[in-house]
Design a protein around this motif. Structure first.
Motif, PDB file in Angstrom:
ATOM      1  N   ARG A 119      -2.233 -15.540   8.847  1.00  0.00           N
ATOM      2  CA  ARG A 119      -2.281 -14.441   8.263  1.00  0.00           C
ATOM      3  C   ARG A 119      -2.215 -14.527   6.657  1.00  0.00           C
ATOM      4  O   ARG A 119      -1.370 -15.186   6.240  1.00  0.00           O
ATOM      5  CB  ARG A 119      -1.505 -13.166   8.542  1.00  0.00           C
ATOM      6  N   PRO A 120      -3.005 -13.782   5.650  1.00  0.00           N
ATOM      7  CA  PRO A 120      -2.582 -13.573   4.374  1.00  0.00           C
ATOM      8  C   PRO A 120      -1.026 -13.214   4.313  1.00  0.00           C
ATOM      9  O   PRO A 120      -0.520 -12.355   4.677  1.00  0.00           O
ATOM     10  CB  PRO A 120      -3.451 -12.797   3.810  1.00  0.00           C
ATOM     11  N   LEU A 121      -0.338 -14.059   3.199  1.00  0.00           N
ATOM     12  CA  LEU A 121       0.945 -13.637   3.111  1.00  0.00           C
ATOM     13  C   LEU A 121       1.190 -13.358   1.689  1.00  0.00           C
ATOM     14  O   LEU A 121       2.260 -12.732   1.357  1.00  0.00           O
ATOM     15  CB  LEU A 121       1.876 -14.689   3.345  1.00  0.00           C
ATOM     16  N   PHE A 122       0.353 -13.271   0.635  1.00  0.00           N
ATOM     17  CA  PHE A 122       0.363 -12.918  -0.821  1.00  0.00           C
ATOM     18  C   PHE A 122       0.010 -11.431  -1.021  1.00  0.00           C
ATOM     19  O   PHE A 122      -0.670 -10.776  -0.446  1.00  0.00           O
ATOM     20  CB  PHE A 122      -0.806 -13.784  -1.457  1.00  0.00           C
ATOM     21  N   ASN A 123       0.897 -11.009  -2.106  1.00  0.00           N
ATOM     22  CA  ASN A 123       0.988  -9.562  -2.387  1.00  0.00           C
ATOM     23  C   ASN A 123       1.086  -8.489  -1.362  1.00  0.00           C
ATOM     24  O   ASN A 123       0.384  -7.602  -1.448  1.00  0.00           O
ATOM     25  CB  ASN A 123      -0.325  -9.392  -2.972  1.00  0.00           C
ATOM     26  N   PHE A 124       2.413  -8.692  -0.791  1.00  0.00           N
ATOM     27  CA  PHE A 124       2.763  -7.735   0.320  1.00  0.00           C
ATOM     28  C   PHE A 124       4.194  -7.263  -0.232  1.00  0.00           C
ATOM     29  O   PHE A 124       4.877  -7.877  -1.174  1.00  0.00           O
ATOM     30  CB  PHE A 124       3.129  -8.278   1.509  1.00  0.00           C
ATOM     31  N   ASP A 125       4.478  -6.053  -0.106  1.00  0.00           N
ATOM     32  CA  ASP A 125       5.783  -5.508  -0.539  1.00  0.00           C
ATOM     33  C   ASP A 125       6.490  -4.903   1.146  1.00  0.00           C
ATOM     34  O   ASP A 125       5.797  -4.142   1.733  1.00  0.00           O
ATOM     35  CB  ASP A 125       5.439  -4.195  -1.522  1.00  0.00           C
ATOM     36  N   PRO A 126       7.229  -5.521   1.199  1.00  0.00           N
ATOM     37  CA  PRO A 126       8.202  -6.537   0.809  1.00  0.00           C
ATOM     38  C   PRO A 126       7.611  -7.812   0.923  1.00  0.00           C
ATOM     39  O   PRO A 126       6.554  -8.086   1.718  1.00  0.00           O
ATOM     40  CB  PRO A 126       9.500  -6.634   1.551  1.00  0.00           C
ATOM     41  N   PRO A 127       8.080  -8.836   0.091  1.00  0.00           N
ATOM     42  CA  PRO A 127       7.302 -10.386   0.011  1.00  0.00           C
ATOM     43  C   PRO A 127       7.475 -10.797   1.381  1.00  0.00           C
ATOM     44  O   PRO A 127       8.338 -10.610   2.087  1.00  0.00           O
ATOM     45  CB  PRO A 127       7.978 -10.988  -1.023  1.00  0.00           C
ATOM     46  N   ALA A 128       6.549 -11.897   1.806  1.00  0.00           N
ATOM     47  CA  ALA A 128       6.408 -12.880   2.948  1.00  0.00           C
ATOM     48  C   ALA A 128       7.970 -13.418   3.056  1.00  0.00           C
ATOM     49  O   ALA A 128       8.656 -13.736   2.074  1.00  0.00           O
ATOM     50  CB  ALA A 128       5.647 -13.802   2.656  1.00  0.00           C
ATOM     51  N   THR A 129       8.780 -13.304   4.154  1.00  0.00           N
ATOM     52  CA  THR A 129       9.887 -13.910   4.576  1.00  0.00           C
ATOM     53  C   THR A 129       9.810 -15.412   4.818  1.00  0.00           C
ATOM     54  O   THR A 129       8.555 -16.092   5.101  1.00  0.00           O
ATOM     55  CB  THR A 129      10.348 -13.238   5.902  1.00  0.00           C
ATOM     56  N   GLU A 130      10.854 -16.265   5.001  1.00  0.00           N
ATOM     57  CA  GLU A 130      10.881 -17.531   5.276  1.00  0.00           C
ATOM     58  C   GLU A 130      10.338 -17.649   6.651  1.00  0.00           C
ATOM     59  O   GLU A 130       9.661 -18.650   6.829  1.00  0.00           O
ATOM     60  CB  GLU A 130      12.265 -17.996   5.132  1.00  0.00           C
ATOM     61  N   GLN A 131      10.746 -16.884   7.533  1.00  0.00           N
ATOM     62  CA  GLN A 131       9.906 -16.914   8.874  1.00  0.00           C
ATOM     63  C   GLN A 131       8.465 -17.024   8.969  1.00  0.00           C
ATOM     64  O   GLN A 131       7.855 -17.520   9.667  1.00  0.00           O
ATOM     65  CB  GLN A 131      10.630 -15.902   9.870  1.00  0.00           C
ATOM     66  N   GLU A 132       7.808 -15.928   8.092  1.00  0.00           N
ATOM     67  CA  GLU A 132       6.469 -15.953   7.865  1.00  0.00           C
ATOM     68  C   GLU A 132       5.943 -16.982   7.437  1.00  0.00           C
ATOM     69  O   GLU A 132       4.689 -17.601   7.948  1.00  0.00           O
ATOM     70  CB  GLU A 132       6.064 -14.775   7.310  1.00  0.00           C
ATOM     71  N   CYS A 133       6.566 -17.707   6.298  1.00  0.00           N
ATOM     72  CA  CYS A 133       6.068 -18.940   5.832  1.00  0.00           C
ATOM     73  C   CYS A 133       6.219 -19.951   6.799  1.00  0.00           C
ATOM     74  O   CYS A 133       5.333 -20.914   6.910  1.00  0.00           O
ATOM     75  CB  CYS A 133       6.912 -19.384   4.616  1.00  0.00           C
TER      76      CYS A 133
ATOM     77  N   ALA B  88       3.144 -22.325   8.378  1.00  0.00           N
ATOM     78  CA  ALA B  88       3.194 -23.958   8.478  1.00  0.00           C
ATOM     79  C   ALA B  88       2.977 -24.211   9.824  1.00  0.00           C
ATOM     80  O   ALA B  88       2.345 -25.210  10.155  1.00  0.00           O
ATOM     81  CB  ALA B  88       4.362 -24.351   8.028  1.00  0.00           C
ATOM     82  N   ASP B  89       3.682 -23.776  10.757  1.00  0.00           N
ATOM     83  CA  ASP B  89       3.712 -24.183  12.334  1.00  0.00           C
ATOM     84  C   ASP B  89       2.238 -24.263  12.626  1.00  0.00           C
ATOM     85  O   ASP B  89       1.778 -24.973  13.112  1.00  0.00           O
ATOM     86  CB  ASP B  89       4.596 -23.448  13.169  1.00  0.00           C
ATOM     87  N   GLN B  90       1.546 -23.404  12.315  1.00  0.00           N
ATOM     88  CA  GLN B  90       0.206 -23.193  12.906  1.00  0.00           C
ATOM     89  C   GLN B  90      -0.874 -23.909  12.521  1.00  0.00           C
ATOM     90  O   GLN B  90      -1.472 -24.652  12.908  1.00  0.00           O
ATOM     91  CB  GLN B  90      -0.338 -21.524  12.687  1.00  0.00           C
ATOM     92  N   PHE B  91      -0.554 -24.221  10.900  1.00  0.00           N
ATOM     93  CA  PHE B  91      -1.454 -25.173  10.121  1.00  0.00           C
ATOM     94  C   PHE B  91      -0.968 -26.617  10.980  1.00  0.00           C
ATOM     95  O   PHE B  91      -2.196 -27.492  11.110  1.00  0.00           O
ATOM     96  CB  PHE B  91      -0.976 -25.083   8.877  1.00  0.00           C
ATOM     97  N   VAL B  92      -0.007 -27.023  10.931  1.00  0.00           N
ATOM     98  CA  VAL B  92       0.285 -28.327  11.455  1.00  0.00           C
ATOM     99  C   VAL B  92      -0.190 -28.506  12.900  1.00  0.00           C
ATOM    100  O   VAL B  92      -0.736 -29.568  13.310  1.00  0.00           O
ATOM    101  CB  VAL B  92       1.899 -28.501  11.520  1.00  0.00           C
TER     102      VAL B  92
END
Length: 88
Positions: free
Chosen positions: A6-20, A24-28
């Motif tokens: 899912r897009p993570l940019f430009n959200f309030d509050p910003p994306a968390t470490e867990q979301e990043c 990354a896990d899905q990409f790998v």
């Protein structure tokens, strides 16, 4: 390529470490060909996901926009409506 990321940019509050990390896990998993690597490849998956997670967080911090921040709840509702229409 990765429909579940899912897009993570430009959200309030910003994306968390867990979301990043989840992105990354899905990409790998996509690049590696599966979400459950063999024991011999587990370390390679984990190392790659950790590095990509840091890169994703850096990217999100460095990007700029003049657009107003998106509301997480509204975006979830839009997504739910979209999937509801597809399911019918």
């Amino acid at each position: 390529m990765c429909r579940n990321i899912r897009p993570l940019f430009n959200f309030d509050p910003p994306a968390t470490e867990q979301e990043c990390r989840a992105a990354a896990d899905q990409f790998v998993a996509k690049v590696g060909g599966g979400s459950k690597p063999s024991q011999v490849n587990r370390q390679a998956y984990d190392t790659a996901a950790e590095k990509i997670s840091v890169i994703v967080a850096t990217l999100l911090q460095d990007m700029v926009t003049k657009a107003p921040s998106k509301n997480r709840q509204l975006e979830r509702e839009k997504l739910a409506r979209r999937f509801d229409r597809v399911a019918r």
